[in-house]
Write a protein that holds these residues in place. Structure first.
Motif, PDB file in Angstrom:
ATOM      1  N   GLY A 261      -4.532  14.688   3.789  1.00 29.42           N
ATOM      2  CA  GLY A 261      -4.313  15.201   2.441  1.00 29.42           C
ATOM      3  C   GLY A 261      -3.140  14.521   1.755  1.00 29.42           C
ATOM      4  O   GLY A 261      -2.285  13.914   2.397  1.00 29.42           O
ATOM      5  N   GLY A 262      -3.124  14.628   0.443  1.00 29.78           N
ATOM      6  CA  GLY A 262      -2.088  13.962  -0.339  1.00 29.78           C
ATOM      7  C   GLY A 262      -0.942  14.854  -0.740  1.00 29.78           C
ATOM      8  O   GLY A 262      -0.043  14.423  -1.454  1.00 29.78           O
ATOM      9  N   ALA A 263      -0.943  16.101  -0.279  1.00 29.13           N
ATOM     10  CA  ALA A 263       0.128  17.021  -0.666  1.00 29.13           C
ATOM     11  C   ALA A 263       1.387  16.825   0.168  1.00 29.13           C
ATOM     12  O   ALA A 263       2.480  17.172  -0.265  1.00 29.13           O
ATOM     13  N   ARG A 264       1.228  16.270   1.351  1.00 25.95           N
ATOM     14  CA  ARG A 264       2.374  16.076   2.245  1.00 25.95           C
ATOM     15  C   ARG A 264       3.021  14.723   1.961  1.00 25.95           C
ATOM     16  O   ARG A 264       2.349  13.768   1.598  1.00 25.95           O
ATOM     17  N   PRO A 265       4.339  14.603   2.149  1.00 25.72           N
ATOM     18  CA  PRO A 265       4.998  13.314   1.933  1.00 25.72           C
ATOM     19  C   PRO A 265       4.498  12.269   2.924  1.00 25.72           C
ATOM     20  O   PRO A 265       4.248  12.565   4.093  1.00 25.72           O
ATOM     21  N   LEU A 266       4.352  11.069   2.430  1.00 27.68           N
ATOM     22  CA  LEU A 266       3.874   9.949   3.242  1.00 27.68           C
ATOM     23  C   LEU A 266       5.001   8.932   3.390  1.00 27.68           C
ATOM     24  O   LEU A 266       5.606   8.516   2.402  1.00 27.68           O
ATOM     25  N   TYR A 267       5.280   8.562   4.627  1.00 27.12           N
ATOM     26  CA  TYR A 267       6.280   7.534   4.919  1.00 27.12           C
ATOM     27  C   TYR A 267       5.591   6.390   5.644  1.00 27.12           C
ATOM     28  O   TYR A 267       4.794   6.616   6.559  1.00 27.12           O
ATOM     29  N   LEU A 268       5.906   5.177   5.257  1.00 23.80           N
ATOM     30  CA  LEU A 268       5.447   4.002   5.989  1.00 23.80           C
ATOM     31  C   LEU A 268       6.521   3.676   7.010  1.00 23.80           C
ATOM     32  O   LEU A 268       7.703   3.574   6.671  1.00 23.80           O
ATOM     33  N   VAL A 269       6.117   3.527   8.258  1.00 28.20           N
ATOM     34  CA  VAL A 269       7.055   3.233   9.338  1.00 28.20           C
ATOM     35  C   VAL A 269       6.605   1.943   9.994  1.00 28.20           C
ATOM     36  O   VAL A 269       5.457   1.818  10.413  1.00 28.20           O
ATOM     37  N   GLY A 270       7.507   0.974  10.058  1.00 28.58           N
ATOM     38  CA  GLY A 270       7.168  -0.297  10.679  1.00 28.58           C
ATOM     39  C   GLY A 270       8.180  -0.689  11.727  1.00 28.58           C
ATOM     40  O   GLY A 270       9.342  -0.277  11.694  1.00 28.58           O
ATOM     41  N   HIS A 271       7.701  -1.485  12.658  1.00 29.23           N
ATOM     42  CA  HIS A 271       8.572  -2.034  13.691  1.00 29.23           C
ATOM     43  C   HIS A 271       8.362  -3.534  13.718  1.00 29.23           C
ATOM     44  O   HIS A 271       7.229  -4.007  13.697  1.00 29.23           O
ATOM     45  N   SER A 272       9.440  -4.287  13.727  1.00 26.06           N
ATOM     46  CA  SER A 272       9.399  -5.736  13.824  1.00 26.06           C
ATOM     47  C   SER A 272       8.601  -6.329  12.657  1.00 26.06           C
ATOM     48  O   SER A 272       8.940  -6.100  11.497  1.00 26.06           O
ATOM     49  N   PHE A 273       7.535  -7.053  12.948  1.00 27.27           N
ATOM     50  CA  PHE A 273       6.784  -7.705  11.883  1.00 27.27           C
ATOM     51  C   PHE A 273       6.166  -6.690  10.921  1.00 27.27           C
ATOM     52  O   PHE A 273       6.035  -6.954   9.722  1.00 27.27           O
ATOM     53  N   GLY A 274       5.809  -5.514  11.428  1.00 29.05           N
ATOM     54  CA  GLY A 274       5.284  -4.466  10.546  1.00 29.05           C
ATOM     55  C   GLY A 274       6.300  -4.041   9.504  1.00 29.05           C
ATOM     56  O   GLY A 274       5.951  -3.757   8.359  1.00 29.05           O
ATOM     57  N   SER A 275       7.574  -4.016   9.887  1.00 25.75           N
ATOM     58  CA  SER A 275       8.641  -3.714   8.927  1.00 25.75           C
ATOM     59  C   SER A 275       8.692  -4.756   7.832  1.00 25.75           C
ATOM     60  O   SER A 275       8.821  -4.438   6.654  1.00 25.75           O
ATOM     61  N   ARG A 276       8.591  -5.984   8.234  1.00 23.82           N
ATOM     62  CA  ARG A 276       8.637  -7.078   7.253  1.00 23.82           C
ATOM     63  C   ARG A 276       7.447  -6.988   6.295  1.00 23.82           C
ATOM     64  O   ARG A 276       7.594  -7.178   5.090  1.00 23.82           O
ATOM     65  N   ALA A 277       6.268  -6.699   6.822  1.00 25.07           N
ATOM     66  CA  ALA A 277       5.077  -6.596   5.975  1.00 25.07           C
ATOM     67  C   ALA A 277       5.224  -5.438   4.982  1.00 25.07           C
ATOM     68  O   ALA A 277       4.869  -5.578   3.804  1.00 25.07           O
ATOM     69  N   ILE A 278       5.751  -4.305   5.427  1.00 26.05           N
ATOM     70  CA  ILE A 278       5.968  -3.176   4.527  1.00 26.05           C
ATOM     71  C   ILE A 278       6.954  -3.564   3.435  1.00 26.05           C
ATOM     72  O   ILE A 278       6.751  -3.243   2.257  1.00 26.05           O
ATOM     73  N   ALA A 279       8.027  -4.260   3.788  1.00 27.57           N
ATOM     74  CA  ALA A 279       8.999  -4.704   2.782  1.00 27.57           C
ATOM     75  C   ALA A 279       8.328  -5.623   1.761  1.00 27.57           C
ATOM     76  O   ALA A 279       8.572  -5.501   0.553  1.00 27.57           O
ATOM     77  N   HIS A 280       7.468  -6.525   2.214  1.00 29.29           N
ATOM     78  CA  HIS A 280       6.750  -7.412   1.290  1.00 29.29           C
ATOM     79  C   HIS A 280       5.857  -6.598   0.361  1.00 29.29           C
ATOM     80  O   HIS A 280       5.761  -6.895  -0.835  1.00 29.29           O
ATOM     81  N   LEU A 281       5.196  -5.574   0.899  1.00 25.48           N
ATOM     82  CA  LEU A 281       4.345  -4.721   0.069  1.00 25.48           C
ATOM     83  C   LEU A 281       5.172  -4.023  -1.006  1.00 25.48           C
ATOM     84  O   LEU A 281       4.771  -3.967  -2.172  1.00 25.48           O
ATOM     85  N   LEU A 282       6.318  -3.503  -0.628  1.00 23.85           N
ATOM     86  CA  LEU A 282       7.123  -2.717  -1.558  1.00 23.85           C
ATOM     87  C   LEU A 282       7.734  -3.548  -2.679  1.00 23.85           C
ATOM     88  O   LEU A 282       7.984  -3.014  -3.760  1.00 23.85           O
ATOM     89  N   VAL A 283       7.974  -4.824  -2.467  1.00 28.88           N
ATOM     90  CA  VAL A 283       8.547  -5.640  -3.537  1.00 28.88           C
ATOM     91  C   VAL A 283       7.489  -6.206  -4.475  1.00 28.88           C
ATOM     92  O   VAL A 283       7.828  -6.744  -5.523  1.00 28.88           O
ATOM     93  N   ARG A 284       6.226  -6.054  -4.115  1.00 31.30           N
ATOM     94  CA  ARG A 284       5.146  -6.533  -4.985  1.00 31.30           C
ATOM     95  C   ARG A 284       4.583  -5.376  -5.796  1.00 31.30           C
ATOM     96  O   ARG A 284       3.934  -4.478  -5.255  1.00 31.30           O
TER      97      ARG A 284
END
Length: 96
Positions: free
Chosen positions: A52-75
């Protein structure tokens, strides 16, 4: 180490939906990173559909996943597609 072995610790904060990249992620250009950023958005959509969309959603990354999330957030073209429930990102072991 400890990225995957610590996933269970995150469950004390909420439900965890785990996703891994398919293929060989490449973040060297906007064109090359797009397919992998799409994979993150697909995982987000699946998590929202499941929990469901009522709960807060957090993206959690480790190593390369962190980098990919950062790339997503700046675009803006990708960031704008995150649901309104997106509340933030936790980036562990971020490689520069």
């Amino acid at each position: 180490g400890g990225g995957r072995s610590r996933h269970s610790q995150l469950t004390e904060f909420g439900e965890l939906v785990r996703a891994d990249f398919a293929g060989r992620p490449n973040l060297t250009s906007p064109e090359r990173e797009a397919p992998f950023l799409e994979q993150i958005l697909s995982a987000v959509a699946a998590a929202v559909a499941r929990h469901g969309g009522a709960r807060p959603l957090y993206l959690v990354g480790h190593s390369f996943g962190s980098r990919a999330i950062a790339h997503l957030l700046v675009r803006a073209d990708f960031r704008s597609r995150l649901p309104s429930s997106f509340a933030g990102a936790l980036l562990f072991g971020y490689p520069l």
